[in-house]
Design a protein around this motif. Structure first.
Motif, short mmCIF file in Angstrom:
data_model
loop_
_atom_site.label_atom_id
_atom_site.label_comp_id
_atom_site.label_asym_id
_atom_site.label_seq_id
_atom_site.Cartn_x
_atom_site.Cartn_y
_atom_site.Cartn_z
N THR A 87 0.82 -1.21 0.00
CA THR A 87 0.00 0.00 0.00
C THR A 87 0.86 1.26 0.00
O THR A 87 0.47 2.28 -0.53
CB THR A 87 -0.94 0.03 1.22
OG1 THR A 87 -0.17 -0.14 2.41
CG2 THR A 87 -1.97 -1.08 1.14
N ASP A 97 -1.65 5.75 5.79
CA ASP A 97 -2.02 4.61 6.61
C ASP A 97 -2.25 3.44 5.66
O ASP A 97 -2.23 3.61 4.43
CB ASP A 97 -3.28 4.94 7.41
CG ASP A 97 -3.47 4.00 8.60
OD1 ASP A 97 -2.61 3.14 8.83
OD2 ASP A 97 -4.50 4.13 9.29
N SER A 98 -2.48 2.28 6.21
CA SER A 98 -2.67 1.12 5.36
C SER A 98 -3.77 0.23 5.91
O SER A 98 -3.85 0.00 7.12
CB SER A 98 -1.37 0.32 5.27
OG SER A 98 -1.63 -0.93 4.65
N CYS A 99 -4.57 -0.32 5.01
CA CYS A 99 -5.65 -1.22 5.42
C CYS A 99 -5.10 -2.55 5.92
O CYS A 99 -5.86 -3.41 6.35
CB CYS A 99 -6.63 -1.43 4.28
SG CYS A 99 -5.88 -2.12 2.79
N PHE A 128 -6.70 -0.14 11.61
CA PHE A 128 -7.34 0.59 10.52
C PHE A 128 -8.86 0.53 10.61
O PHE A 128 -9.55 1.51 10.39
CB PHE A 128 -6.86 0.00 9.19
CG PHE A 128 -7.30 0.76 7.97
CD1 PHE A 128 -6.56 1.83 7.49
CD2 PHE A 128 -8.45 0.39 7.28
CE1 PHE A 128 -6.96 2.53 6.36
CE2 PHE A 128 -8.86 1.08 6.15
CZ PHE A 128 -8.11 2.15 5.68
N HIS A 152 -10.22 -4.07 -3.26
CA HIS A 152 -10.34 -2.62 -3.44
C HIS A 152 -9.63 -2.20 -4.73
O HIS A 152 -10.20 -1.54 -5.58
CB HIS A 152 -9.77 -1.86 -2.24
CG HIS A 152 -10.09 -0.40 -2.30
ND1 HIS A 152 -9.27 0.58 -1.81
CD2 HIS A 152 -11.16 0.24 -2.83
CE1 HIS A 152 -9.82 1.77 -2.02
NE2 HIS A 152 -10.97 1.59 -2.63
N LYS A 153 -8.39 -2.63 -4.86
CA LYS A 153 -7.61 -2.25 -6.05
C LYS A 153 -8.32 -2.61 -7.35
O LYS A 153 -8.37 -1.82 -8.29
CB LYS A 153 -6.24 -2.93 -6.03
CG LYS A 153 -5.37 -2.58 -4.86
CD LYS A 153 -4.56 -1.34 -5.06
CE LYS A 153 -5.23 -0.10 -4.65
NZ LYS A 153 -4.42 1.10 -4.60
N GLN A 169 -9.43 -7.13 1.46
CA GLN A 169 -9.78 -5.72 1.34
C GLN A 169 -8.86 -5.04 0.33
O GLN A 169 -9.31 -4.34 -0.57
CB GLN A 169 -9.68 -5.01 2.70
CG GLN A 169 -9.64 -3.47 2.63
CD GLN A 169 -10.87 -2.86 2.01
OE1 GLN A 169 -11.94 -3.45 1.99
NE2 GLN A 169 -10.72 -1.65 1.46
N TRP A 170 -7.55 -5.26 0.48
CA TRP A 170 -6.60 -4.61 -0.40
C TRP A 170 -6.85 -5.00 -1.86
O TRP A 170 -7.05 -4.14 -2.71
CB TRP A 170 -5.16 -4.97 0.01
CG TRP A 170 -4.14 -4.46 -0.96
CD1 TRP A 170 -3.74 -3.17 -1.12
CD2 TRP A 170 -3.43 -5.23 -1.93
NE1 TRP A 170 -2.83 -3.08 -2.12
CE2 TRP A 170 -2.61 -4.33 -2.63
CE3 TRP A 170 -3.40 -6.58 -2.26
CZ2 TRP A 170 -1.77 -4.74 -3.67
CZ3 TRP A 170 -2.55 -6.98 -3.28
CH2 TRP A 170 -1.75 -6.07 -3.97
N GLN A 216 -14.47 2.37 4.61
CA GLN A 216 -14.92 1.57 3.48
C GLN A 216 -15.56 0.26 3.92
O GLN A 216 -15.12 -0.39 4.85
CB GLN A 216 -13.75 1.20 2.58
CG GLN A 216 -13.20 2.34 1.80
CD GLN A 216 -12.01 1.89 1.02
OE1 GLN A 216 -12.13 1.29 -0.03
NE2 GLN A 216 -10.83 2.15 1.55
N CYS A 268 -2.99 4.09 -3.83
CA CYS A 268 -3.44 3.97 -2.44
C CYS A 268 -3.43 5.35 -1.79
O CYS A 268 -2.44 6.07 -1.88
CB CYS A 268 -2.56 3.01 -1.64
SG CYS A 268 -3.10 1.30 -1.77
N PHE A 269 -4.51 5.69 -1.14
CA PHE A 269 -4.67 7.06 -0.63
C PHE A 269 -4.96 7.12 0.86
O PHE A 269 -5.13 8.18 1.42
CB PHE A 269 -5.81 7.75 -1.38
CG PHE A 269 -7.11 7.02 -1.28
CD1 PHE A 269 -7.93 7.22 -0.18
CD2 PHE A 269 -7.50 6.11 -2.26
CE1 PHE A 269 -9.14 6.52 -0.06
CE2 PHE A 269 -8.70 5.42 -2.15
CZ PHE A 269 -9.53 5.62 -1.05
N CYS A 270 -5.06 5.96 1.52
CA CYS A 270 -5.55 5.97 2.90
C CYS A 270 -4.61 6.69 3.85
O CYS A 270 -3.39 6.61 3.73
CB CYS A 270 -5.82 4.55 3.37
SG CYS A 270 -7.27 3.88 2.55
N TRP A 329 -13.07 -0.47 -6.33
CA TRP A 329 -12.68 0.86 -6.83
C TRP A 329 -13.60 1.29 -7.98
O TRP A 329 -13.93 2.46 -8.13
CB TRP A 329 -11.23 0.82 -7.30
CG TRP A 329 -10.48 2.10 -7.12
CD1 TRP A 329 -10.69 3.28 -7.80
CD2 TRP A 329 -9.40 2.36 -6.21
NE1 TRP A 329 -9.80 4.23 -7.37
CE2 TRP A 329 -9.00 3.70 -6.40
CE3 TRP A 329 -8.73 1.58 -5.27
CZ2 TRP A 329 -7.96 4.28 -5.68
CZ3 TRP A 329 -7.69 2.16 -4.55
CH2 TRP A 329 -7.31 3.49 -4.76
#
Ligand SMILES: Cc1cc2nc3c(=O)[nH]c(=O)nc-3n(C[C@H](O)[C@H](O)[C@H](O)COP(=O)(O)OP(=O)(O)OC[C@H]3O[C@@H](n4cnc5c(N)ncnc54)[C@H](O)[C@@H]3O)c2cc1C
Ligand code: SF4
Ligand code: SF4
Ligand code: FES
Lengths: 392, 286
Positions: free
Chosen positions: A290, A319-321, A326, A348-349, A344-345, B259, A296-298, A353
């Motif tokens: 991430t 930060d990272s999921c 988190f 999401h990607k 999740q990662w 999310q 990645c924007f978190c 998204w």
């Protein structure tokens, strides 16, 4: 000579030109004259990173990167300035820095006052932005409300991140079309490269070999045309344009990796696939993927208080999921297991998204594969789910 | 209809990440571990919100948390929050006194839609502190009473001592144009009220299931049985609204913490029509 029409019209050869190495010199000088801080690739600590450049001499001439799952190594080969592909950093380091002050506060009697930063931002010129990286900026533009998000979410992104927007709008972008693909690249299957599709001010293709070392320059904006006009150059000929196309084609056909077709629906219908357990057993939850990912924007927030307790700085940092905290809510984290965090990662990607922003969150840059300490490969995971779909 | 409801909510301060200081003008102790703060903006600008929206409340030097607005959406000069003490920030908030300052960012989030319930019976299903985020909606439905058929509140608490807004519930119960059912999970011997679950209240309440819109505000684990009871009465998922909770750091769609699959709870939620998120309840740890 009469000067009419747009700058772009005035440039011969459909706005395409060829510059030599001295043209790069002039380019960096012109941008510096215009008040830009020029940032570009340079070798530091065994990797190509994006750092301030004083002159083209700082570029990684003659270095290429060998990349594979969990593996990155610079080696000497050829004499290209842009023979490498993408390194551990991405431009988000500059557009959306790892740490930002949101505001500062001061205690004032029973209350407190808050002051926002003055909003001044650096003006960056980025030299060497790859197709996948332009795509990543377009993705973050949607996330931060600079362009409409196009997702199916209830409302448009109602808010704009003013800092990101200001840095982004002030930036001058010089794209580089890739003449070589890296071992973990898969932009071709994500439709983001190896040729820059737009969104740049100028785009370079390095033409090297057969006794020459030049750059084909294409114009993407008025701003770009105005800068090109100030460089020593000649009009591009068909053979230059052809050579550039061949270079990009070579990269396109040498992609190290390929993403399966339509990973979005594949993952959406496999949220309970056994492969998630399998990958969770290997994943260290280190969050490298991430951090290196250009989309990645978190972030999270933290308060820095001085010793008196009267001054506070409110910080936002990446930060990272992949961290358990988190998703913490009172009573415990929502995503306790590594399985749920990896899912999740990756979903999401590649999948959710689309719902959120009407685009893929992965551009195929390959960074997460290269920088994963155990070499987990997003393309391989997607393929594995596809292969075993329905065979549970 | 009131102008406050129809006028668009004024734009949040230029930078949505920078809080506006508000002064605490009143503090009310509610049930154990629960308190209500009445706030007035220090910059004098009014504050408008829609029922269901939330603020990010900031305690100087401690931190910031998401709290729903619990007051009257027609009173633009008084912002009301009811807060339960659970951890670092909410505990620090509990220490604040009248005259102290608190930072406010908001309003954020997707409000409870009211218009879909026009011409229908309205059912509120909630319990313990879940009534706090629902109160502005109940008040607004009563403000627009003529648009609705029956108005029913089903409220449940653990015991007889944690009935939030008990006086208000009594007032509502006294009205001829609404039904208020209260149940407690357990009660001392001799308690004359109803003992049992909220789902049990849904079973006995009088409303026309074919013509009812239900608003459910419960914790995530308690939402499911409530929805199940509504299904059993014949209220369909597209006429049920629920709220969800996730970690929130920004409230505006930037930080990613809230999310849940393809949804950002801070802007697509926290209020959802149940049929749009039903699948979420079947995937663990999403
Ligand atoms: C949309 C929304 C509306 C809410 N409305 C209310 C309300 O009206 N009244 C009320 O009392 N509470 C409400 N909550 C819950 C409230 O946000 C949490 O109780 C609070 O964040 C706990 O913070 P803490 O620091 O005291 O607890 P800790 O357990 O110390 O939490 C540490 C941090 O984790 C995060 N966190 C913990 N629990 C939650 C949670 N449930 N939701 C989101 N983030 C959390 C916060 O960032 C918090 O600072 C709401 C939550 C959401 C998401
Ligand atoms: S998910 Fe991996 S390959 Fe895709 S954009 Fe992010 S770092 Fe690059
Ligand atoms: S993959 Fe994780 S860290 Fe990256 S944007 Fe999505 S939720 Fe945030
Ligand atoms: S709370 Fe930050 S994205 Fe929703």
């Amino acid at each position: 000579m009469e000067r009419t029409g747009t700058v772009k019209d005035r440039l011969a050869g459909n706005g395409k030109a060829v510059v030599g190495i001295e043209g790069l010199d002039a380019l960096i000088a012109a941008l510096r004259d215009d008040g830009y801080a020029v940032i570009g690739p340079r070798v530091r600590d065994g990797a190509v990173v994006y750092d301030p450049l004083d002159s083209p001499a700082d570029l990684p001439w003659g270095w290429i990167d060998e990349q594979d799952g969990g593996r990155y190594r610079l080696v000497r080969e050829g004499e290209a300035a842009f023979g490498h592909v993408v390194g551990p950093q991405s431009w988000k380091t500059y557009l959306y820095p790892p740490r930002q002050t949101l505001w500062t506060g001061r205690r004032d009697g029973p209350g407190f006052t808050v002051s926002a930063p003055d909003g001044a931002v650096p003006r960056y010129a980025f030299l060497g932005v790859r197709g996948c990286e332009l795509a990543a900026m377009a993705v973050q533009d949607r996330v931060f409300g600079v362009t409409p998000h196009g997702g199916r979410a209830v409302g448009e992104q109602q808010f704009t991140d003013s800092g990101y927007a200001a840095r982004r709008n002030a930036a001058f972008l010089i794209a580089v079309n890739c003449g070589r693909a890296g071992g973990t690249c898969f932009c071709a299957s994500m439709g983001t490269g190896p040729k820059a599709a737009g969104g740049y001010d100028l785009a370079l293709t390095e033409l090297v070999g057969d006794g020459r070392h030049e750059f084909l320059v294409e114009v993407g904006s008025e701003k770009g045309a105005a800068v090109l006009e100030r460089l020593p150059r000649r009009a591009a000929e068909t053979r230059d344009v052809d050579a550039a196309e061949r270079a990009v084609e070579r990269a396109r056909t040498h992609m190290g990796r390929t993403m399966v077709e339509d990973p979005a629906s594949l993952l959406a219908r496999n949220l309970e696939h056994p492969r998630w357990d399998e990958v969770a057993a290997r994943c260290l939850s280190c969050a490298n993927c991430t951090m290196v990912c250009p989309t990645c924007f978190c972030t999270t927030v933290e308060d820095k208080t001085d010793l008196t307790g009267d001054h506070v700085e409110r910080w936002r940092r990446w930060d990272s999921c992949f961290t358990v905290d988190f998703s913490y809510i009172h009573g415990g984290a929502i995503r306790q297991s590594a399985r749920s965090r990896y899912r999740q990662w990756m979903t999401h990607k590649l999948s959710s998204w689309w719902e959120q922003f009407g685009t893929s969150g992965c551009t195929g840059c390959g960074r997460c594969i290269t920088w994963c300490p155990v070499g987990i490969d997003i393309t391989e995971e997607a393929q594995a789910i596809k292969n075993s779909e329905g065979r549970g | 209809m009131d102008a406050a409801i129809l006028s668009p909510v004024p734009a949040v301060a230029v930078d949505p990440m920078v809080p506006r200081p508000f002064r605490i003008v009143r503090r009310v102790k509610e049930v154990d571990g629960c308190f209500t703060l009445h706030l007035r903006s220090l910059d004098g600008r009014p504050y408008a919100f829609k029922p269901g929206q939330f603020n990010m409340l900031y305690v100087f030097g401690v931190g910031e948390v998401a709290i729903s607005v619990s007051g009257d959406c027609r009173d633009l000069n008084r912002l009301v929050h009811t807060i339960r003490e659970v951890g670092t920030v909410t505990r620090a908030m509990a220490q604040l006194k009248v005259g102290d300052t608190i930072g406010v960012r908001g309003p954020f989030g997707n409000p409870w839609p009211i218009e879909p319930a026009y011409g229908h019976d309205v059912l509120f299903v909630t319990g313990t502190v879940g009534l706090a985020p629902l109160r502005p909606l109940v008040m607004e439905v009563l403000n627009r009473r003529e648009h609705f058929g029956k108005v029913v509140v089903c409220y449940g608490s653990r015991g007889t001592h944690d009935i939030l807004y008990e006086t208000l519930l009594h007032q509502w119960r006294g009205r001829f144009d609404m039904q208020v059912h209260v149940t407690v999970h357990s009660a001392p011997a001799g308690y004359r009220g109803r003992v049992g679950s909220v789902a049990g209240l849904v079973k006995i309440a009088r409303f026309d299931p074919e013509q009812t819109v239900a608003y459910v505000c419960r914790s995530e684990t308690m939402t499911r049985p409530a929805v199940q009871a509504l299904y059993e009465r014949g209220v369909t998922a597209d006429r049920i609204y629920v709220t969800l909770e996730r970690n929130m750091k920004c409230g505006v769609g930037f930080c990613g913490h809230c999310q849940m699959g393809g949804s950002f709870m801070c802007k697509d939620g926290p209020v959802y029509r149940y049929d749009t998120i039903e699948h979420v309840f079947s995937v663990r740890e999403l």
